[in-house]
Design an enzyme around this catalytic site. Structure first.
Site, PDB file in Angstrom:
ATOM      1  N   ARG A 162       0.947  -1.408   0.000  1.00  0.00           N
ATOM      2  CA  ARG A 162      -0.188  -0.044  -0.079  1.00  0.00           C
ATOM      3  C   ARG A 162       0.947   1.211   0.032  1.00  0.00           C
ATOM      4  O   ARG A 162       0.583   2.199   0.516  1.00  0.00           O
ATOM      5  CB  ARG A 162      -1.072  -0.001   0.986  1.00  0.00           C
ATOM      6  CG  ARG A 162      -1.913  -0.862   1.194  1.00  0.00           C
ATOM      7  CD  ARG A 162      -2.987  -1.085  -0.081  1.00  0.00           C
ATOM      8  NE  ARG A 162      -4.243  -1.726   0.494  1.00  0.00           N
ATOM      9  CZ  ARG A 162      -4.182  -3.138  -0.055  1.00  0.00           C
ATOM     10  NH1 ARG A 162      -3.121  -3.600  -0.685  1.00  0.00           N
ATOM     11  NH2 ARG A 162      -5.318  -3.711   0.247  1.00  0.00           N
ATOM     12  N   GLU A 190      -5.166   4.395   5.984  1.00  0.00           N
ATOM     13  CA  GLU A 190      -5.061   4.149   4.734  1.00  0.00           C
ATOM     14  C   GLU A 190      -5.318   5.168   3.821  1.00  0.00           C
ATOM     15  O   GLU A 190      -4.356   5.708   3.164  1.00  0.00           O
ATOM     16  CB  GLU A 190      -5.511   2.826   4.142  1.00  0.00           C
ATOM     17  CG  GLU A 190      -4.800   2.118   2.927  1.00  0.00           C
ATOM     18  CD  GLU A 190      -5.760   0.887   2.272  1.00  0.00           C
ATOM     19  OE1 GLU A 190      -5.545  -0.074   3.145  1.00  0.00           O
ATOM     20  OE2 GLU A 190      -6.206   1.074   1.301  1.00  0.00           O
ATOM     21  N   SER A 248     -10.692  -0.528   3.134  1.00  0.00           N
ATOM     22  CA  SER A 248      -9.756  -0.678   4.291  1.00  0.00           C
ATOM     23  C   SER A 248      -9.529   0.676   4.629  1.00  0.00           C
ATOM     24  O   SER A 248      -8.958   1.321   3.955  1.00  0.00           O
ATOM     25  CB  SER A 248      -8.753  -1.684   4.013  1.00  0.00           C
ATOM     26  OG  SER A 248      -8.818  -2.769   3.661  1.00  0.00           O
TER      27      SER A 248
HETATM   28  N1  EPU Z   1     -11.205 -10.754  10.403  1.00  0.00           N
HETATM   29  C1  EPU Z   1     -11.876 -10.639  11.410  1.00  0.00           C
HETATM   30  N2  EPU Z   1     -12.969  -9.632  11.609  1.00  0.00           N
HETATM   31  C2  EPU Z   1     -13.487  -8.797  10.632  1.00  0.00           C
HETATM   32  C3  EPU Z   1     -12.758  -9.160   9.532  1.00  0.00           C
HETATM   33  C4  EPU Z   1     -11.644  -9.998   9.121  1.00  0.00           C
HETATM   34  O1  EPU Z   1     -11.664 -11.206  12.583  1.00  0.00           O
HETATM   35  O2  EPU Z   1     -14.422  -8.176  10.733  1.00  0.00           O
HETATM   36  C5  EPU Z   1     -10.161 -11.410  10.113  1.00  0.00           C
HETATM   37  C6  EPU Z   1     -10.423 -12.457   8.936  1.00  0.00           C
HETATM   38  O3  EPU Z   1     -11.274 -13.599   9.540  1.00  0.00           O
HETATM   39  C7  EPU Z   1      -9.272 -13.001   8.492  1.00  0.00           C
HETATM   40  C8  EPU Z   1      -8.239 -11.779   8.658  1.00  0.00           C
HETATM   41  O4  EPU Z   1      -9.052 -10.974   9.491  1.00  0.00           O
HETATM   42  O5  EPU Z   1      -8.531 -13.850   9.064  1.00  0.00           O
HETATM   43  C9  EPU Z   1      -8.214 -10.735   7.321  1.00  0.00           C
HETATM   44  O6  EPU Z   1      -9.423 -10.560   6.885  1.00  0.00           O
HETATM   45  P1  EPU Z   1      -9.611 -10.199   5.255  1.00  0.00           P
HETATM   46  O7  EPU Z   1      -9.195 -11.658   4.525  1.00  0.00           O
HETATM   47  O8  EPU Z   1     -11.135 -10.070   5.054  1.00  0.00           O
HETATM   48  O9  EPU Z   1      -8.500  -9.284   4.675  1.00  0.00           O
HETATM   49  P2  EPU Z   1      -7.865  -7.818   5.199  1.00  0.00           P
HETATM   50  O10 EPU Z   1      -6.591  -8.103   5.555  1.00  0.00           O
HETATM   51  O11 EPU Z   1      -8.822  -7.545   6.340  1.00  0.00           O
HETATM   52  C10 EPU Z   1      -6.826  -7.060   2.979  1.00  0.00           C
HETATM   53  C11 EPU Z   1      -7.115  -5.680   2.438  1.00  0.00           C
HETATM   54  C12 EPU Z   1      -8.157  -5.460   1.363  1.00  0.00           C
HETATM   55  C13 EPU Z   1      -8.456  -6.719   0.545  1.00  0.00           C
HETATM   56  C14 EPU Z   1      -8.548  -8.152   1.261  1.00  0.00           C
HETATM   57  C15 EPU Z   1      -8.472  -9.241   0.533  1.00  0.00           C
HETATM   58  C16 EPU Z   1      -5.572  -4.320   3.811  1.00  0.00           C
HETATM   59  C17 EPU Z   1      -5.378  -3.336   4.370  1.00  0.00           C
HETATM   60  N3  EPU Z   1      -6.777  -4.687   3.374  1.00  0.00           N
HETATM   61  O12 EPU Z   1      -7.945  -7.047   4.279  1.00  0.00           O
HETATM   62  O13 EPU Z   1      -8.074  -4.357   0.829  1.00  0.00           O
HETATM   63  O14 EPU Z   1      -9.744  -6.656  -0.391  1.00  0.00           O
HETATM   64  O15 EPU Z   1      -7.057  -8.268   2.026  1.00  0.00           O
HETATM   65  O16 EPU Z   1      -7.290  -9.153  -0.137  1.00  0.00           O
HETATM   66  O17 EPU Z   1      -4.437  -4.750   2.980  1.00  0.00           O
HETATM   67  C18 EPU Z   1      -8.309  -2.028   0.556  1.00  0.00           C
HETATM   68  O18 EPU Z   1      -7.206  -1.715   0.701  1.00  0.00           O
HETATM   69  O19 EPU Z   1      -9.231  -0.971   0.650  1.00  0.00           O
HETATM   70  C19 EPU Z   1      -9.151  -3.553   0.622  1.00  0.00           C
HETATM   71  C20 EPU Z   1     -10.348  -3.451   0.738  1.00  0.00           C
END
Ligand code: EPU
Length: 343
Positions: free
Chosen positions: A168, A336, A241
């Site tokens: 990012r 972000e 995010s």
């Molecule tokens: N989780 C929770 N609670 C929640 C949501 C998620 O405990 O409310 C846990 C999930 O179970 C999982 C972990 O957190 O184990 C990660 O969640 P997720 O796979 O949804 O991915 P993320 O790390 O929260 C990142 C990116 C997103 C991208 C997704 C999919 C960042 C800051 N965010 O989210 O990017 O779509 O992975 O690759 O890196 C964005 O940048 O705007 C964005 C949406």
């Protein structure tokens, strides 16, 4: 397409930011070509105005009105270059809608960006924060960027290496105001393997025979997975995010793991990346809302503007979330989206 620049005064930006924050631009110009961009920058210099480059408005928070000149990047056009042996370079003007470009490439049978379907915003903004999702980042396919160097007032070509991409992050974020992206070039291929490792994607694809998958089918799977968790900004205004996933040292991680054995993490070579969504969720924020703003009930990393929230409302909630994650886990969350406008 007009070559002359039209500058408007007191323009509402509410429909031009995906958080739907009511803010106005003191001056505003639609930029359709590099010539207009140069004229606009000269105008801003003459009148000592600050400038704001605005793409899809999906990664910023207006803390107040913008007291300068907004450059709304409306350069359009896409084409193919260097089509050879199953690979090709997709050229996108900065104002092209990112998701439409992904679908266009996928429908044409080219692989490389299908996992980035449904990310809001424009092609020109994509390199700034090196957009990423489902195991793929823009830097994986970016060949080069054409940009206006605002110091030299010259159009330059920057390679992926020049862009210094990280999670990012890019050179554009670290040198704000220096370059304005005009065009991006992506090297795509009909043959590179599809990236299907991300857990959510695997769960969705289930028993599907992945050998027969097309990039279009993967883009559609990504869209379905995203729609389950991430709110549509047209329905629930948001900026994706709201925080980056924080990286902590191995020793800090050990301490956290002892206290919170279920902590979600991704090991890196020089530290451990934590899932900010998990931290915020555990701090009890998921589904929280006050009269105007809240935290999404299916992804704790997404702040929602429910009902006429101002930049102050959004930023106050973000501070509360940061404070409680700091208190519970001793981890600092970094926002972000960028903050613009005067409070
Ligand atoms: N989780 C929770 N609670 C929640 C949501 C998620 O405990 O409310 C846990 C999930 O179970 C999982 C972990 O957190 O184990 C990660 O969640 P997720 O796979 O949804 O991915 P993320 O790390 O929260 C990142 C990116 C997103 C991208 C997704 C999919 C960042 C800051 N965010 O989210 O990017 O779509 O992975 O690759 O890196 C964005 O940048 O705007 C964005 C949406």
């Amino acid at each position: 397409m007009s070559q002359t620049l039209e500058i408007l005064d007191e323009v509402s930006l509410e429909d031009l930011n995906t958080m739907a924050i009511a803010a106005t631009a003191r001056h505003f110009a639609d930029i359709e070509n590099p010539d207009q961009l140069k004229q606009a920058l000269n105008y801003a210099r003459e009148h000592r105005l600050e400038t704001l480059v605005l793409g899809g408005g999906s990664n910023l928070v207006f803390a107040g009105n913008f007291d300068g000149l907004v450059l709304h990047m409306a350069l359009r056009g896409r084409s193919w270059e260097q089509v050879e042996d199953g690979s090709a370079v997709l050229v996108l003007a900065a104002g092209e809608n990112w998701h439409e470009a992904v679908m266009y490439a996928a429908r044409s049978g080219y692989r490389g960006i299908e996992n980035l379907a449904l990310i809001p915003g424009t092609a020109g903004a994509a390199p700034v924060q090196n957009i990423g999702a489902y195991g793929v980042e823009l830097c994986d396919t970016l060949q080069n960027v054409t940009a206006l160097d605002c110091e030299l007032m010259e159009v330059v070509t920057l390679t992926a290496e020049d862009c210094q991409f990280a999670y990012r992050d890019s050179m554009f974020k670290r040198n704000p105001g220096r370059y304005i992206i005009l065009e991006v070039r992506l090297r795509l291929s009909r043959h590179i393997p599809l990236k299907l490792d991300y857990q959510d994607l695997q769960d969705y694809l289930g028993e599907t025979n992945t050998a027969e998958l097309t990039p279009l089918a993967v883009a559609e799977a990504v869209m379905a997975v995203r729609r389950r968790k991430l709110p549509d900004p047209d329905v629930l205004p948001n900026a994706g995010s709201f925080f980056k996933n924080p990286v902590v040292s191995p020793s800090q991680f050990e301490g956290l793991k002892e206290r919170f054995p279920d902590i979600v993490c991704y090991p890196l070579t020089d530290g451990v990346k934590l899932a900010a969504a998990w931290l915020i969720d555990q701090a009890g924020w998921k589904g929280f809302r006050n009269a105007r703003v809240g935290i999404h009930n299916r992804q704790a990393l997404v702040l929602i503007n429910h009902s006429g929230g101002s930049g102050d409302d959004v930023l106050a909630l973000a501070e509360e979330v940061r404070g409680s994650v700091r208190k519970k886990f001793g981890v600092e969350l970094e926002m972000e989206p960028g903050i613009v406008g005067t409070r």
